[in-house]
Design a protein around this motif. Structure first.
Motif, PDB file in Angstrom:
ATOM      1  N   CYS A 117     -50.425 -52.946   8.014  1.00  6.23           N
ATOM      2  CA  CYS A 117     -51.139 -53.770   8.675  1.00  6.23           C
ATOM      3  C   CYS A 117     -50.613 -54.088  10.006  1.00  6.23           C
ATOM      4  O   CYS A 117     -49.370 -54.102  10.257  1.00  6.23           O
ATOM      5  N   ALA A 118     -51.854 -54.169  11.126  1.00 10.96           N
ATOM      6  CA  ALA A 118     -51.296 -54.452  12.365  1.00 10.96           C
ATOM      7  C   ALA A 118     -50.577 -55.676  12.702  1.00 10.96           C
ATOM      8  O   ALA A 118     -50.195 -55.821  13.730  1.00 10.96           O
ATOM      9  N   SER A 119     -50.857 -56.723  12.103  1.00  9.07           N
ATOM     10  CA  SER A 119     -50.473 -57.971  12.242  1.00  9.07           C
ATOM     11  C   SER A 119     -48.919 -58.272  12.372  1.00  9.07           C
ATOM     12  O   SER A 119     -48.545 -58.912  13.269  1.00  9.07           O
ATOM     13  N   LEU A 121     -46.699 -55.768  12.912  1.00  9.84           N
ATOM     14  CA  LEU A 121     -45.887 -54.827  13.431  1.00  9.84           C
ATOM     15  C   LEU A 121     -45.057 -55.272  14.454  1.00  9.84           C
ATOM     16  O   LEU A 121     -43.712 -54.736  14.501  1.00  9.84           O
ATOM     17  N   VAL A 292     -55.182 -48.212  11.481  1.00  5.94           N
ATOM     18  CA  VAL A 292     -54.544 -48.812  12.667  1.00  5.94           C
ATOM     19  C   VAL A 292     -54.199 -47.895  13.359  1.00  5.94           C
ATOM     20  O   VAL A 292     -53.311 -46.959  12.802  1.00  5.94           O
ATOM     21  N   LEU A 295     -50.502 -45.871  13.129  1.00  4.67           N
ATOM     22  CA  LEU A 295     -49.795 -46.000  11.792  1.00  4.67           C
ATOM     23  C   LEU A 295     -50.516 -44.667  11.123  1.00  4.67           C
ATOM     24  O   LEU A 295     -51.673 -44.071  11.193  1.00  4.67           O
ATOM     25  N   ASN A 330     -62.717 -53.251  15.789  1.00  5.51           N
ATOM     26  CA  ASN A 330     -61.374 -53.601  15.297  1.00  5.51           C
ATOM     27  C   ASN A 330     -61.097 -54.923  14.193  1.00  5.51           C
ATOM     28  O   ASN A 330     -60.038 -55.610  14.655  1.00  5.51           O
ATOM     29  N   GLY A 334     -55.410 -58.373  13.266  1.00  4.62           N
ATOM     30  CA  GLY A 334     -54.164 -57.989  14.266  1.00  4.62           C
ATOM     31  C   GLY A 334     -54.604 -56.693  14.876  1.00  4.62           C
ATOM     32  O   GLY A 334     -53.767 -56.493  15.970  1.00  4.62           O
ATOM     33  N   GLN A 335     -55.690 -56.090  14.635  1.00  6.34           N
ATOM     34  CA  GLN A 335     -56.164 -55.026  15.389  1.00  6.34           C
ATOM     35  C   GLN A 335     -56.485 -54.969  16.938  1.00  6.34           C
ATOM     36  O   GLN A 335     -56.124 -54.247  17.715  1.00  6.34           O
ATOM     37  N   ARG A 338     -53.576 -55.835  19.071  1.00  6.63           N
ATOM     38  CA  ARG A 338     -52.824 -54.752  19.388  1.00  6.63           C
ATOM     39  C   ARG A 338     -53.553 -53.759  20.316  1.00  6.63           C
ATOM     40  O   ARG A 338     -53.033 -53.173  21.433  1.00  6.63           O
ATOM     41  N   THR A 339     -55.038 -53.471  20.370  1.00  8.51           N
ATOM     42  CA  THR A 339     -55.560 -52.822  21.218  1.00  8.51           C
ATOM     43  C   THR A 339     -55.666 -53.349  22.567  1.00  8.51           C
ATOM     44  O   THR A 339     -55.688 -52.625  23.604  1.00  8.51           O
ATOM     45  N   SER A 344     -50.644 -49.995  24.978  1.00  7.73           N
ATOM     46  CA  SER A 344     -51.374 -49.417  23.927  1.00  7.73           C
ATOM     47  C   SER A 344     -52.415 -48.738  24.563  1.00  7.73           C
ATOM     48  O   SER A 344     -52.688 -48.642  25.513  1.00  7.73           O
TER      49      SER A 344
END
Ligand code: SAH
Length: 355
Positions: A117-119, A121, A292, A295, A330, A334-335, A338-339, A344
């Motif tokens: 999961c991106a949230s 990380l 993600v 990952l 996305n 959480g995606q 992150r992007t 990133s």
């Protein structure tokens, strides 16, 4: 400045009575916020100008900045909001037939550490206040045309809602209130990694929201690899607490299962899962993994997915495959955050100007 939407702490009633205002002013303000979708005190024309000015000098309706507003072709819209302390969260509006569902966050980041999961990380920064959770709902409401209403809420954005239970419940009470968003509890779902004490608390409180438990594996060995907090908990304890919630609330339980290619999508996993869920009135919500960046996990092939589905259906489990919505923006939790992070890879989101 006090947050107008943080009803628990904003002492709005006291402020009004101290200002010599009649108590019905409170209801008028509430109506402006929820029914009339006001964006500022200036619009609240049935309040006197001096009162509007006094309110504006002490209260703020919006505390976040819309950092990004993305729209996808299937009608999904996503907002990336930034709070004054720099923390960012995402929230999403999904359109599906007549449904207007929203997915909102409960924390900045997440402490659960689910490996796919991106949230989570970067861990968790803090809990959102009830006003901040409500603000996401109202920002999304305002994306709808006047003749459309929000119909469903899922607490499936960033964060673990049961780790911020008090604020989440305060917000949901307002969301389900007729004078608030008027969305009945049966159309509200709390998604959790599975924290038995917090689920028991919901049972004690006679909560009527739908509960979705993110299972993702049929045995503790695999689940602990995917969902590290499982180490101290274990599937049995989660199922026991969930069963009690089901008995007291009468709401059907949902179990979520993110299918990760080659990891939890094999025939043996489906059979084991069927064994665990049999004799329970549950809905199994299978979610194809939304990759993600950075990952190593992959979405399973359609052959693996259909095999998984067939085994569970043959075992009599009610199963639903969640459609992927908003992929190109996305929309998985959480995606976007992150992007959008500075270091990133370049973002690929479809962007429309933010308000
Ligand atoms: N903390 C809560 C809410 C989180 S997100 C929970 O664990 O349920 C809601 C769901 O999305 C969870 O089931 C979560 O595991 C899943 N999810 C997270 N990242 C995902 C991804 N990249 N693709 C598909 N589902 C994902």
């Amino acid at each position: 400045m006090k947050h107008l939407l943080d009803f628990e702490r904003n002492q709005l009633s006291e402020f009004l009575s101290d200002s010599g205002e009649k108590s019905f002013r409170f209801s008028q303000i509430v109506k402006w916020i929820f029914a009339d979708r006001a964006d500022s005190f200036d619009e609240m024309l049935n309040l006197s100008k001096p009162l509007r000015e006094k309110l504006a000098s002490q209260y703020t309706l919006w505390t976040s900045k819309v950092v990004k507003h993305s729209k996808s072709n299937d009608g999904t819209e996503k907002l990336l909001l930034e709070w004054p302390d720099g923390g960012q969260v995402e929230c999403v509006l999904l359109r599906d037939g007549d449904r207007r569902s929203i997915c909102v966050s409960s924390q900045v980041g997440c402490a659960m550490g689910c490996v796919f999961c991106a949230s989570g990380l970067d861990g968790v920064d803090r809990n959102l206040t009830s006003g901040e959770i409500l603000e996401q709902m109202l920002r999304l409401q305002r994306l709808l045309p006047r003749d459309e209403r929000l119909s469903h809420i899922v607490m499936m954005g960033m964060g673990e809602p049961l780790a911020n239970l008090k604020n989440v419940l305060t917000t949901l009470e307002i969301a389900s209130d007729e004078k608030g968003l008027g969305i009945s509890a049966r159309r509200i779902t709390i998604s959790t990694v599975g924290i038995p004490e917090a689920i028991r608390k919901l049972t004690e409180l006679k909560s009527r929201y739908n509960l979705a438990v993110s299972l993702h594996a049929p045995n503790d060995e695999l689940r602990t690899k995917l969902v590290p907090v499982n180490k101290k908990i274990g599937i049995d304890k989660i199922l026991d607490a969930a069963d009690e919630y089901f008995e007291s609330s009468g709401r059907r339980l949902t179990f979520e299962y993110v299918l990760l290619a080659g990891i939890n999508d094999q025939a043996e996993h489906a059979k084991q899962l069927a064994g665990r869920l049999r004799r329970r009135a549950v809905l199994l919500n299978v979610i194809p993994y939304n990759p993600v960046a950075g990952l190593p996990y992959k979405t399973p092939s359609s052959a693996a997915t259909s095999q998984f589905r067939r085994i569970l259906m043959d075992a009599g489990i009610t199963i639903q495959f969640r459609q992927r919505k908003g992929d190109e923006i996305n929309a998985a939790c959480g995606q976007l955050r992150r992007t959008f992070a500075k270091d990133s890879a370049p973002q690929t989101v479809v962007i429309s100007p933010s308000s």
